[in-house]
Design a protein around this motif. Structure first.
Motif, PDB file in Angstrom:
ATOM      1  N   MET A 160      18.394 -46.088  12.516  1.00 40.58           N
ATOM      2  CA  MET A 160      18.634 -45.294  13.726  1.00 40.58           C
ATOM      3  C   MET A 160      19.979 -44.582  13.635  1.00 40.58           C
ATOM      4  O   MET A 160      20.113 -43.435  14.050  1.00 40.58           O
ATOM      5  CB  MET A 160      18.584 -46.195  14.967  1.00 40.58           C
ATOM      6  CG  MET A 160      18.769 -45.436  16.259  1.00 40.58           C
ATOM      7  SD  MET A 160      17.632 -44.045  16.497  1.00 40.58           S
ATOM      8  CE  MET A 160      16.128 -44.918  16.888  1.00 40.58           C
ATOM      9  N   GLU A 161      20.982 -45.254  13.080  1.00 38.04           N
ATOM     10  CA  GLU A 161      22.300 -44.627  12.947  1.00 38.04           C
ATOM     11  C   GLU A 161      22.232 -43.439  11.992  1.00 38.04           C
ATOM     12  O   GLU A 161      22.841 -42.403  12.239  1.00 38.04           O
ATOM     13  CB  GLU A 161      23.298 -45.662  12.441  1.00 38.04           C
ATOM     14  CG  GLU A 161      24.665 -45.688  13.078  1.00 38.04           C
ATOM     15  CD  GLU A 161      24.854 -45.000  14.409  1.00 38.04           C
ATOM     16  OE1 GLU A 161      25.529 -43.957  14.430  1.00 38.04           O
ATOM     17  OE2 GLU A 161      24.364 -45.466  15.442  1.00 38.04           O
ATOM     18  N   ARG A 162      21.490 -43.582  10.884  1.00 39.34           N
ATOM     19  CA  ARG A 162      21.340 -42.463   9.943  1.00 39.34           C
ATOM     20  C   ARG A 162      20.561 -41.328  10.602  1.00 39.34           C
ATOM     21  O   ARG A 162      20.874 -40.150  10.421  1.00 39.34           O
ATOM     22  CB  ARG A 162      20.631 -42.943   8.658  1.00 39.34           C
ATOM     23  CG  ARG A 162      20.431 -41.874   7.615  1.00 39.34           C
ATOM     24  CD  ARG A 162      21.784 -41.316   7.170  1.00 39.34           C
ATOM     25  NE  ARG A 162      21.640 -40.211   6.269  1.00 39.34           N
ATOM     26  CZ  ARG A 162      22.198 -40.166   5.075  1.00 39.34           C
ATOM     27  NH1 ARG A 162      22.948 -41.151   4.653  1.00 39.34           N
ATOM     28  NH2 ARG A 162      22.032 -39.120   4.304  1.00 39.34           N
ATOM     29  N   HIS A 163      19.524 -41.680  11.360  1.00 35.70           N
ATOM     30  CA  HIS A 163      18.742 -40.675  12.082  1.00 35.70           C
ATOM     31  C   HIS A 163      19.662 -39.869  13.002  1.00 35.70           C
ATOM     32  O   HIS A 163      19.635 -38.635  13.000  1.00 35.70           O
ATOM     33  CB  HIS A 163      17.635 -41.358  12.896  1.00 35.70           C
ATOM     34  CG  HIS A 163      17.055 -40.505  13.964  1.00 35.70           C
ATOM     35  ND1 HIS A 163      16.181 -39.472  13.702  1.00 35.70           N
ATOM     36  CD2 HIS A 163      17.243 -40.510  15.316  1.00 35.70           C
ATOM     37  CE1 HIS A 163      15.848 -38.883  14.847  1.00 35.70           C
ATOM     38  NE2 HIS A 163      16.480 -39.504  15.832  1.00 35.70           N
ATOM     39  N   ARG A 164      20.478 -40.559  13.782  1.00 38.20           N
ATOM     40  CA  ARG A 164      21.372 -39.870  14.709  1.00 38.20           C
ATOM     41  C   ARG A 164      22.383 -38.999  13.962  1.00 38.20           C
ATOM     42  O   ARG A 164      22.714 -37.895  14.394  1.00 38.20           O
ATOM     43  CB  ARG A 164      22.094 -40.880  15.603  1.00 38.20           C
ATOM     44  CG  ARG A 164      21.170 -41.556  16.591  1.00 38.20           C
ATOM     45  CD  ARG A 164      21.954 -42.528  17.488  1.00 38.20           C
ATOM     46  NE  ARG A 164      21.083 -43.355  18.283  1.00 38.20           N
ATOM     47  CZ  ARG A 164      20.496 -42.982  19.404  1.00 38.20           C
ATOM     48  NH1 ARG A 164      20.683 -41.759  19.861  1.00 38.20           N
ATOM     49  NH2 ARG A 164      19.717 -43.811  20.069  1.00 38.20           N
ATOM     50  N   ALA A 165      22.875 -39.484  12.837  1.00 41.80           N
ATOM     51  CA  ALA A 165      23.820 -38.703  12.032  1.00 41.80           C
ATOM     52  C   ALA A 165      23.164 -37.433  11.504  1.00 41.80           C
ATOM     53  O   ALA A 165      23.771 -36.355  11.508  1.00 41.80           O
ATOM     54  CB  ALA A 165      24.362 -39.545  10.880  1.00 41.80           C
ATOM     55  N   GLU A 166      21.922 -37.531  11.050  1.00 34.13           N
ATOM     56  CA  GLU A 166      21.203 -36.345  10.561  1.00 34.13           C
ATOM     57  C   GLU A 166      20.964 -35.351  11.684  1.00 34.13           C
ATOM     58  O   GLU A 166      21.091 -34.142  11.501  1.00 34.13           O
ATOM     59  CB  GLU A 166      19.871 -36.748   9.917  1.00 34.13           C
ATOM     60  CG  GLU A 166      19.997 -37.385   8.558  1.00 34.13           C
ATOM     61  CD  GLU A 166      20.584 -36.456   7.505  1.00 34.13           C
ATOM     62  OE1 GLU A 166      20.493 -35.220   7.646  1.00 34.13           O
ATOM     63  OE2 GLU A 166      21.145 -36.976   6.527  1.00 34.13           O
ATOM     64  N   VAL A 167      20.617 -35.857  12.861  1.00 36.23           N
ATOM     65  CA  VAL A 167      20.403 -34.970  14.010  1.00 36.23           C
ATOM     66  C   VAL A 167      21.715 -34.280  14.384  1.00 36.23           C
ATOM     67  O   VAL A 167      21.734 -33.069  14.634  1.00 36.23           O
ATOM     68  CB  VAL A 167      19.799 -35.745  15.197  1.00 36.23           C
ATOM     69  CG1 VAL A 167      19.801 -34.905  16.460  1.00 36.23           C
ATOM     70  CG2 VAL A 167      18.379 -36.200  14.860  1.00 36.23           C
ATOM     71  N   ARG A 168      22.827 -35.023  14.385  1.00 34.04           N
ATOM     72  CA  ARG A 168      24.129 -34.409  14.693  1.00 34.04           C
ATOM     73  C   ARG A 168      24.472 -33.332  13.667  1.00 34.04           C
ATOM     74  O   ARG A 168      24.984 -32.263  14.017  1.00 34.04           O
ATOM     75  CB  ARG A 168      25.238 -35.465  14.740  1.00 34.04           C
ATOM     76  CG  ARG A 168      25.212 -36.323  15.988  1.00 34.04           C
ATOM     77  CD  ARG A 168      26.482 -37.158  16.130  1.00 34.04           C
ATOM     78  NE  ARG A 168      26.739 -38.042  15.019  1.00 34.04           N
ATOM     79  CZ  ARG A 168      26.261 -39.274  14.906  1.00 34.04           C
ATOM     80  NH1 ARG A 168      25.476 -39.785  15.847  1.00 34.04           N
ATOM     81  NH2 ARG A 168      26.561 -40.017  13.866  1.00 34.04           N
TER      82      ARG A 168
END
Length: 158
Positions: A59-67
């Motif tokens: 989830m943290e990587r997902h959020r980083a990619e979205v940012r």
């Protein structure tokens, strides 16, 4: 008899690293493509969740990619031209951090004192120089334009 394709001489660890890189690149590319399409719909969100699960994306990587995608000027430009303005709101919400970043202190290095000293010396030397308006040739078009601007704003020349 040899089989095609030939297998390369790679260790299991090398294969795991390459596979992980491919998974991360694939996810990153999909996030970029979906961001460039515009709004983050329920269908796109579901697709990202399914793909994240399949590719072992946290989830943290997902959020980083979205940012990353939200802050990409090229993707924002494409999204605006394709889907219209204001397509980043849902994306920004999706990529928000759960825990805000801690404010960073001003870095202190071995060169901080030297850099501050040089900056002070440069500021003192710059203070001795005449103002830029006084260094322009008086008859140049630029000087006339500056004089005009100063006059209409009620500023006296130094």
């Amino acid at each position: 008899m040899t089989m095609w394709p030939m297998l390369l001489d790679m260790s299991r660890d090398e294969c795991k690293r390459i596979l992980r890189r491919l998974e991360l690149e694939a996810y990153s590319s999909l996030v970029s493509a979906l961001r460039a399409q515009g709004e983050l719909s329920k269908e796109k969100r579901k697709l990202l969740q399914d793909l994240a699960s399949t590719l072992n994306i946290s989830m943290e990587r997902h959020r980083a990619e979205v940012r990353r995608a939200v802050n990409d000027e090229k993707l924002a430009t494409i999204a605006e031209h394709i889907a219209g303005p204001n397509t980043s709101t849902d994306w920004a919400i999706e990529g928000r951090r759960l825990i805000p970043l801690m404010p960073r202190l001003v870095p202190q290095t071995a060169f901080t004192a030297l850099a501050n000293n040089v900056a002070n010396i440069a500021a003192a030397e710059n203070a001795k120089l005449p103002p830029p308006v006084n260094t322009v040739k008086k008859n140049s078009k630029f000087a006339v334009h500056i004089h005009f601007l100063l006059t209409i704003h009620g500023i006296e020349e130094c």
